[in-house]
Design an enzyme around this catalytic site. Structure first.
Site, PDB file in Angstrom:
ATOM      1  N   SER A 138       0.824  -1.211   0.000  1.00 16.55           N
ATOM      2  CA  SER A 138       0.000   0.000   0.000  1.00 16.55           C
ATOM      3  C   SER A 138       0.861   1.265   0.000  1.00 16.55           C
ATOM      4  O   SER A 138       1.840   1.351   0.735  1.00 16.55           O
ATOM      5  CB  SER A 138      -0.855  -0.086   1.276  1.00 16.55           C
ATOM      6  OG  SER A 138      -1.851   0.869   1.300  1.00 16.55           O
ATOM      7  N   HIS A 218     -10.954  10.926  -6.652  1.00 18.36           N
ATOM      8  CA  HIS A 218     -10.803  12.341  -7.030  1.00 18.36           C
ATOM      9  C   HIS A 218     -10.570  12.531  -8.529  1.00 18.36           C
ATOM     10  O   HIS A 218     -10.194  13.615  -8.959  1.00 18.36           O
ATOM     11  CB  HIS A 218      -9.679  12.992  -6.213  1.00 18.36           C
ATOM     12  CG  HIS A 218     -10.074  13.132  -4.790  1.00 18.36           C
ATOM     13  ND1 HIS A 218     -10.800  14.197  -4.302  1.00 18.36           N
ATOM     14  CD2 HIS A 218      -9.891  12.291  -3.732  1.00 18.36           C
ATOM     15  CE1 HIS A 218     -11.046  14.022  -3.015  1.00 18.36           C
ATOM     16  NE2 HIS A 218     -10.499  12.877  -2.643  1.00 18.36           N
ATOM     17  N   THR A 246     -16.184   7.277  -6.571  1.00 21.82           N
ATOM     18  CA  THR A 246     -17.295   7.852  -5.792  1.00 21.82           C
ATOM     19  C   THR A 246     -18.299   8.498  -6.737  1.00 21.82           C
ATOM     20  O   THR A 246     -17.947   8.915  -7.850  1.00 21.82           O
ATOM     21  CB  THR A 246     -16.778   8.917  -4.798  1.00 21.82           C
ATOM     22  OG1 THR A 246     -17.861   9.325  -3.961  1.00 21.82           O
ATOM     23  CG2 THR A 246     -16.209  10.146  -5.478  1.00 21.82           C
ATOM     24  N   LYS A 249     -18.364  13.254  -5.613  1.00 23.48           N
ATOM     25  CA  LYS A 249     -17.480  14.403  -5.842  1.00 23.48           C
ATOM     26  C   LYS A 249     -17.658  14.897  -7.292  1.00 23.48           C
ATOM     27  O   LYS A 249     -18.514  15.729  -7.533  1.00 23.48           O
ATOM     28  CB  LYS A 249     -16.042  14.014  -5.504  1.00 23.48           C
ATOM     29  CG  LYS A 249     -15.926  13.565  -4.030  1.00 23.48           C
ATOM     30  CD  LYS A 249     -14.518  13.277  -3.625  1.00 23.48           C
ATOM     31  CE  LYS A 249     -14.401  12.449  -2.347  1.00 23.48           C
ATOM     32  NZ  LYS A 249     -14.903  13.043  -1.136  1.00 23.48           N
ATOM     33  N   THR A 279     -28.623  -0.979   4.279  1.00 19.44           N
ATOM     34  CA  THR A 279     -29.668  -0.535   3.339  1.00 19.44           C
ATOM     35  C   THR A 279     -29.031   0.021   2.068  1.00 19.44           C
ATOM     36  O   THR A 279     -28.035   0.750   2.129  1.00 19.44           O
ATOM     37  CB  THR A 279     -30.548   0.544   4.024  1.00 19.44           C
ATOM     38  OG1 THR A 279     -31.121  -0.043   5.195  1.00 19.44           O
ATOM     39  CG2 THR A 279     -31.645   1.041   3.115  1.00 19.44           C
TER      40      THR A 279
END
Ligand SMILES: Cc1ncc(COP(=O)(O)O)c(C=O)c1O
Length: 413
Positions: A138, A218, A246, A249, A279
Site C-alpha cells: 500500500s 478524485h 465515488t 465528488k 440498506t
C-alpha cells in the site's frame, strides 16, 4: 464504579490539547448561487461566504437535470429503498447505474455501496478474507478508508514510499513470486494533488504477479473522455484489476462503487459484510448519479471548461505571488506549515473576507505540514479567483507568513 463518561471525555480533552479536535461550520449551501453559502457567526449574525473547499468540482450537485431526476424518481419510488440489496432493496435504478459504471471503466461488472469509503473498506477487507495469504502493498499516503480496509482484512501489509516505484519494487521482491499480493494506490491523491505512476505500477504488478486496486475517487468525472478517471485517460483500464470511485465528488451526488472482473465483483457482493448488511442507496440517488454521468459524457465541454479554469486560476495565483505545490491536477495546495497559523489564516479569510477554506492539519497531513487545500469548482468565476488571490495575499502578509515553497510554477499544461 467505572466512570465511562470521564474516560471518554479525557480522550476528547487530549484531542483538543493536540489541536486535532474538529469544529464544523454550517455551510448552508445555495443551489442557485453555488459556490456561495451563508453561515451564522458566533453572535448569530447571518453571513455570506464563497466556498473554496468543496469536492463538488463540476457543480453537478446543483445541476438542474440532476436535481430534476432526483426529485422525479423520489416522487415515483420514494425517499429511501427500504431494504438491503438482498432483501427488497434492489431496483432497476441500481442495475442501470451498475451497468453504466462497469461500462465507464470498461469492466465486466460493478457494485454499488453507500459511499466510496465503505466500498474501499469492504472490498479490501473482503479480498483479504477470501484470499487468506494475500499481502497488501500500500502507498504510504493512501486514504483512511484504504488503511482501514487493509487493517480489517487481517492480512500482512507492506507500505511503500509515496509514488516511489523503486520502493514498491523492493516490497514486491521481498515476497515469493507465488505469494498472493495486491498493490493498492490512488490515482489522484486528495491532500497533495499528486498523481500515481499508474503505468509503471501496472507493469510491476504484471512482472510480480500482483493484483492491482486503484482509488479513482478524485478523478472520476474529471479525467478521461468519458469521465473514467486517469486509468481511462492513460488507456490502462484493462491493466488495473479493481477500480474504486465515488458518485459524491465529480458526479455531485452520493455513493461509492468498485468496478472489475465479474468473478471478483460477485465474490465481494457475496462475502462483503459492508455490502450485504446495510440498506441500499435510494433509487432516486442512483437515478440522479446515472444522469450526472451521462450528462458529463454527452457534454464534454463541462470538463474541458473546468480544466481551462484551473489553468486560469493558477495563473491568477502566480500573478499575485501566491506559492502552491506544483501538480498536474485540479487540487491546489498552498503550503503553510504551522497548524495554528494555518487555522488563523483560514479564520481571517472566513470572517474578514467571506472566503471559506478549511485548514488541513495533522493527522490528515504530517505534523508541521498544514496547508490550505483549495478546490475550484465549475461555478467559480474569474472575479471569484481574483478576489481570493487578493484576499489571500493580504492575509498572508498580515499574518507574516513565509510560505515554505518559493519556486511556484504552473505545471498543468
Ligand atoms: C482518496 C479517497 N478515497 C475515498 C474517499 C471516500 O469517498 P466518499 O466520500 O464517497 O466516501 C475519499 C473521501 O474524501 C477520498 O479522498
Amino acid at each position: 464504579m467505572i466512570n465511562y463518561t470521564e474516560q471518554i471525555a479525557a480522550k476528547l480533552h487530549q484531542l483538543k490539547e493536540t489541536g486535532g479536535y474538529r469544529y464544523f461550520l454550517d455551510v448552508n449551501k445555495s443551489a442557485q448561487h453555488f459556490p456561495n453559502f451563508y453561515f451564522e457567526d458566533v453572535t448569530g449574525v447571518k453571513r455570506k461566504a464563497i466556498n473554496w473547499c468543496s469536492n463538488d468540482y463540476l457543480a453537478m450537485s446543483v445541476n438542474e437535470a440532476v436535481i430534476g431526476k432526483l426529485s422525479f424518481v423520489a416522487h415515483r419510488s420514494g425517499a429511501g429503498s427500504g431494504g438491503t440489496r438482498n432483501i427488497s432493496g434492489t431496483t432497476n435504478y441500481h442495475r442501470i447505474l451498475e451497468n453504466t459504471l462497469a461500462k465507464l471503466h470498461q469492466k465486466t461488472a460493478s457494485l454499488l455501496f453507500g459511499s466510496a469509503y465503505l466500498a474501499n473498506l469492504t472490498a479490501l477487507s473482503t479480498l483479504g478474507k477470501i484470499l487468506p495469504e494475500l499481502v497488501f502493498i500500500s502507498d504510504e499516503n493512501n486514504h483512511a478508508s484504504i488503511i482501514e480496509g487493509n487493517k480489517a482484512s487481517g492480512s500482512q501489509k507492506l507500505i511503500f514510499k509515496h509514488n516511489d516505484i523503486i520502493d514498491l519494487e523492493k516490497c514486491l521482491q521481498s515476497l515469493p513470486i507465488d505469494q498472493p499480493k495486491i498493490i493498492v494506490f490512488e490515482s489522484v491523491y486528495s491532500m497533495s494533488g499528486t498523481i500515481a505512476p499508474i503505468v509503471d505500477i501496472v507493469l510491476l504488478a504484471k512482472k510480480y504477479q500482483a493484483l492491482t486496486y486503484i482509488d479513482e475517487v478524485h478523478a472520476v468525472g474529471l479525467y478521461g473522455e468519458k469521465g473514467g478517471g486517469l486509468t481511462e485517460l492513460l488507456h490502462i483500464q484493462q491493466g488495473v484489476d479493481i477500480i474504486n470511485g465515488t458518485l459524491a465528488k465529480g458526479f455531485g451526488v452520493l455513493g461509492g462503487y468498485i468496478a472489475g472482473d465479474k468473478t471478483i465483483i460477485d465474490a465481494i457482493r457475496s462475502f462483503g459484510a459492508g455490502f450485504i448488511f446495510t440498506t441500499s442507496l435510494p433509487p432516486a440517488i442512483c437515478a440522479a448519479a446515472n444522469t450526472s454521468i451521462e450528462l458529463l459524457q454527452s457534454n464534454p465541454s463541462i470538463g474541458e471548461q473546468y480544466h481551462q479554469s484551473i489553468q486560469k486560476f493558477r495563473e491568477v495565483l502566480i500573478a499575485h505571488a501566491i506559492s502552491f505545490h506544483p501538480n498536474q491536477t485540479h487540487i491546489t495546495i498552498i503550503p503553510i506549515g504551522d497548524e495554528i497559523i494555518c487555522k488563523k489564516i483560514s479564520d481571517s479569510l472566513l470572517f474578514e473576507y467571506g472566503i471559506y477554506i478549511q485548514p488541513i492539519n495533522y493527522p490528515t497531513v504530517k505534523k508541521g505540514a498544514a496547508c490550505l487545500r483549495i478546490t475550484l469548482t465549475a461555478k467559480h468565476s474569474q472575479a471569484d479567483m481574483v478576489y481570493l488571490a487578493i484576499s489571500l495575499q493580504e492575509v498572508l502578509k498580515n499574518i507574516s507568513v513565509k510560505q515554505p515553497v518559493k519556486n511556484y510554477k504552473n505545471v498543468l499544461a
